[in-house]
Design a protein around this motif. Structure first.
Motif, PDB file in Angstrom:
ATOM      1  N   SER A  74      35.037  39.710  49.844  1.00  0.00           N
ATOM      2  CA  SER A  74      35.715  38.524  50.370  1.00  0.00           C
ATOM      3  C   SER A  74      37.002  38.894  51.103  1.00  0.00           C
ATOM      4  O   SER A  74      37.399  38.222  52.058  1.00  0.00           O
ATOM      5  CB  SER A  74      36.029  37.548  49.234  1.00  0.00           C
ATOM      6  N   ASN A  75      37.656  39.969  50.670  1.00  0.00           N
ATOM      7  CA  ASN A  75      38.886  40.411  51.337  1.00  0.00           C
ATOM      8  C   ASN A  75      38.602  40.853  52.771  1.00  0.00           C
ATOM      9  O   ASN A  75      39.392  40.580  53.681  1.00  0.00           O
ATOM     10  CB  ASN A  75      39.539  41.556  50.572  1.00  0.00           C
ATOM     11  N   VAL A  76      37.472  41.517  52.972  1.00  0.00           N
ATOM     12  CA  VAL A  76      37.095  41.997  54.310  1.00  0.00           C
ATOM     13  C   VAL A  76      36.782  40.813  55.226  1.00  0.00           C
ATOM     14  O   VAL A  76      37.273  40.733  56.360  1.00  0.00           O
ATOM     15  CB  VAL A  76      35.886  42.948  54.225  1.00  0.00           C
ATOM     16  N   ASN A 113      44.143  48.019  46.834  1.00  0.00           N
ATOM     17  CA  ASN A 113      44.410  47.070  47.915  1.00  0.00           C
ATOM     18  C   ASN A 113      45.541  46.109  47.572  1.00  0.00           C
ATOM     19  O   ASN A 113      45.921  45.275  48.398  1.00  0.00           O
ATOM     20  CB  ASN A 113      43.129  46.280  48.223  1.00  0.00           C
ATOM     21  N   VAL A 114      46.068  46.204  46.359  1.00  0.00           N
ATOM     22  CA  VAL A 114      47.089  45.257  45.886  1.00  0.00           C
ATOM     23  C   VAL A 114      48.484  45.843  46.095  1.00  0.00           C
ATOM     24  O   VAL A 114      48.774  46.953  45.643  1.00  0.00           O
ATOM     25  CB  VAL A 114      46.879  44.932  44.383  1.00  0.00           C
ATOM     26  N   TRP A 170      53.418  39.715  43.555  1.00  0.00           N
ATOM     27  CA  TRP A 170      54.429  39.034  42.761  1.00  0.00           C
ATOM     28  C   TRP A 170      54.933  37.789  43.480  1.00  0.00           C
ATOM     29  O   TRP A 170      55.287  36.790  42.836  1.00  0.00           O
ATOM     30  CB  TRP A 170      55.589  39.985  42.457  1.00  0.00           C
ATOM     31  N   GLY A 171      54.950  37.833  44.818  1.00  0.00           N
ATOM     32  CA  GLY A 171      55.359  36.656  45.588  1.00  0.00           C
ATOM     33  C   GLY A 171      54.427  35.479  45.363  1.00  0.00           C
ATOM     34  O   GLY A 171      54.879  34.329  45.253  1.00  0.00           O
ATOM     35  N   HIS A 172      53.134  35.746  45.284  1.00  0.00           N
ATOM     36  CA  HIS A 172      52.169  34.669  45.015  1.00  0.00           C
ATOM     37  C   HIS A 172      52.238  34.204  43.560  1.00  0.00           C
ATOM     38  O   HIS A 172      51.939  33.040  43.270  1.00  0.00           O
ATOM     39  CB  HIS A 172      50.751  35.140  45.350  1.00  0.00           C
ATOM     40  N   ILE A 173      52.605  35.093  42.665  1.00  0.00           N
ATOM     41  CA  ILE A 173      52.763  34.691  41.264  1.00  0.00           C
ATOM     42  C   ILE A 173      53.953  33.732  41.127  1.00  0.00           C
ATOM     43  O   ILE A 173      53.905  32.764  40.357  1.00  0.00           O
ATOM     44  CB  ILE A 173      52.973  35.931  40.363  1.00  0.00           C
ATOM     45  N   LYS A 174      55.013  33.967  41.888  1.00  0.00           N
ATOM     46  CA  LYS A 174      56.186  33.083  41.849  1.00  0.00           C
ATOM     47  C   LYS A 174      55.874  31.711  42.443  1.00  0.00           C
ATOM     48  O   LYS A 174      56.436  30.704  42.019  1.00  0.00           O
ATOM     49  CB  LYS A 174      57.343  33.727  42.614  1.00  0.00           C
ATOM     50  N   LYS A 175      55.014  31.688  43.468  1.00  0.00           N
ATOM     51  CA  LYS A 175      54.586  30.419  44.084  1.00  0.00           C
ATOM     52  C   LYS A 175      53.068  30.317  43.925  1.00  0.00           C
ATOM     53  O   LYS A 175      52.306  30.589  44.866  1.00  0.00           O
ATOM     54  CB  LYS A 175      54.980  30.386  45.557  1.00  0.00           C
ATOM     55  N   SER A 192      44.152  36.264  49.476  1.00  0.00           N
ATOM     56  CA  SER A 192      42.802  36.712  49.157  1.00  0.00           C
ATOM     57  C   SER A 192      42.831  37.835  48.113  1.00  0.00           C
ATOM     58  O   SER A 192      42.109  37.782  47.104  1.00  0.00           O
ATOM     59  CB  SER A 192      42.104  37.201  50.435  1.00  0.00           C
ATOM     60  N   ILE A 193      43.666  38.826  48.349  1.00  0.00           N
ATOM     61  CA  ILE A 193      43.758  39.953  47.416  1.00  0.00           C
ATOM     62  C   ILE A 193      44.316  39.496  46.067  1.00  0.00           C
ATOM     63  O   ILE A 193      43.834  39.912  45.001  1.00  0.00           O
ATOM     64  CB  ILE A 193      44.636  41.066  48.025  1.00  0.00           C
ATOM     65  N   SER A 194      45.321  38.608  46.101  1.00  0.00           N
ATOM     66  CA  SER A 194      45.917  38.101  44.858  1.00  0.00           C
ATOM     67  C   SER A 194      44.910  37.290  44.053  1.00  0.00           C
ATOM     68  O   SER A 194      44.845  37.408  42.822  1.00  0.00           O
ATOM     69  CB  SER A 194      47.147  37.241  45.173  1.00  0.00           C
TER      70      SER A 194
END
Length: 365
Positions: free
Chosen positions: A127-129, A67-68, A74-79, A141-143
């Protein structure tokens, strides 16, 4: 090998008539005393359960990896502000809440340990669902689920070491950190492989994701059924654990939402953080408990992950229902306002046309 001595009293007549008074599987039969071999059914079933739990959990985590999406992750890791808030909720709020609930209700030390293990677990895939259905931030959520699973390798043993000291210092309970650590490290392999599969074959990853969701539900039912057979007294537990299992997920949802709002996250991200905080990976907790403790200890602690799973799902459905009602009411109210504005505009346009002899300017069209 342990043996069980069974003594049966017979009168002389019945013993003479029936020379096979001892069971057929008796290893020693002398007079009216029979020595039977130990029944290894429960031990065999326990080994089978541990093996099946490990395999099915690996499949669930593999589907989570499917699901990742690497770019969004990577966008969430940067921010990382949203992930950082989620980290504080997952490994700050939940272990502390578990610790306080165990103290307030004064549960047995081994029961306090299972409550803390649950509090230190990463977020669950369910929780993702739910986040999708409440219009949450799916990428966040997935991150958060992925990051909390990775962080759990270090944070779960650390939190358990800090919070269980008052129960483990007496040497009455020894936490199997090696077993817990191996279980957590082993999760990284299926998650990483799932991310790779989603990167290379996105269409196949969606199919695997659906299968993983079904397997996760089956896993919970399997734990309940087989656990009930293995640990027959496990459901006859103190009401305190039922109360904790009710309060704990509700506290996680509420405190997660509150902290996310204080941190300045948007409403849809607050809903996401709330769900990620309250919905724990109960399958992981059950697997760790099954692999790490003795049958005698499991009698007192095995059912708590199932209790938590029931109430975390119940509260999640209540949140979903409440949000759907709110959204429907909000859309209806918004539509009524728009219709009222349109009527007012049409009235002003017609009156303006009458005043100007039927002429309507382009601005009012």
């Amino acid at each position: 090998m342990q043996t069980y001595l069974l003594s049966q009293q017979f009168d002389t007549g019945s013993l003479a008539e029936n020379s096979t008074a001892c069971p057929a599987n008796a290893t020693i039969c002398k007079g009216t005393s029979c020595v039977l071999p130990e029944d290894n059914f429960n031990e065999t079933l326990s080994i089978i359960l541990s093996t099946v739990l490990t395999i099915m959990l690996a499949l669930v985590m593999f589907s989570m990896g499917c699901n990742v999406e690497l770019k969004k992750f990577w966008g969430h890791i940067k921010k990382p502000w949203g992930i950082f808030v989620g980290f504080l909720c997952q490994f700050g709020i939940m272990p502390l809440t578990a610790f306080l609930l165990s103290l307030v209700f004064n549960v047995l030390p081994i029961q306090a340990v299972v409550v803390l293990i649950m509090g230190c677990c990463p977020g669950g895939t369910a929780s993702n669902v739910i986040a999708y259905w409440v219009d949450g931030d799916m990428d966040l959520s997935i991150s958060m689920t992925t990051c909390s699973t990775l962080f759990a390798m270090g944070m779960m043993p650390l939190c358990l070491f800090v919070y269980t000291k008052i129960w483990t210092d007496s040497n009455s309970i020894v936490l199997p950190y090696d077993s817990i650590g191996i279980s957590l490290v082993a999760l990284i392999i299926p998650v990483s492989f799932g991310i790779y599969v989603n990167h290379r074959w996105p269409s196949k990853a969606k199919i695997i994701l659906k299968i993983g969701s079904i397997v996760g539900a089956i896993l919970i039912v399997l734990i309940a059924v087989v656990g009930g057979i293995l640990y027959k007294g496990s459901w006859t537990i103190s009401p305190k654990l039922w109360i904790i299992g009710t309060i704990f997920p509700a506290a996680g949802y509420s405190l997660g939402f509150f902290l996310a709002r204080v941190a300045g996250l948007s409403w849809h991200r607050c809903r996401t953080v709330s769900l990620e905080t309250g919905m724990q990976n109960t399958q992981l907790c059950s697997t760790i408990v099954q692999l790490s403790f003795t049958p005698e200890q499991l009698e007192l602690m095995f059912t708590f992950p199932l209790i938590y799973s029931i109430f975390q799902l119940l509260f999640a459905l209540l949140i979903l229902g409440g949000y759907r009602v709110y959204r429907r009411h909000r859309v209806k109210t918004k539509t009524d306002v728009e219709k009222t504005e349109e009527k007012e505009d049409s009235k002003s346009t017609s009156s303006h046309a009458k005043i100007n002899g039927g002429f309507v300017s382009n601005e009012t069209k």
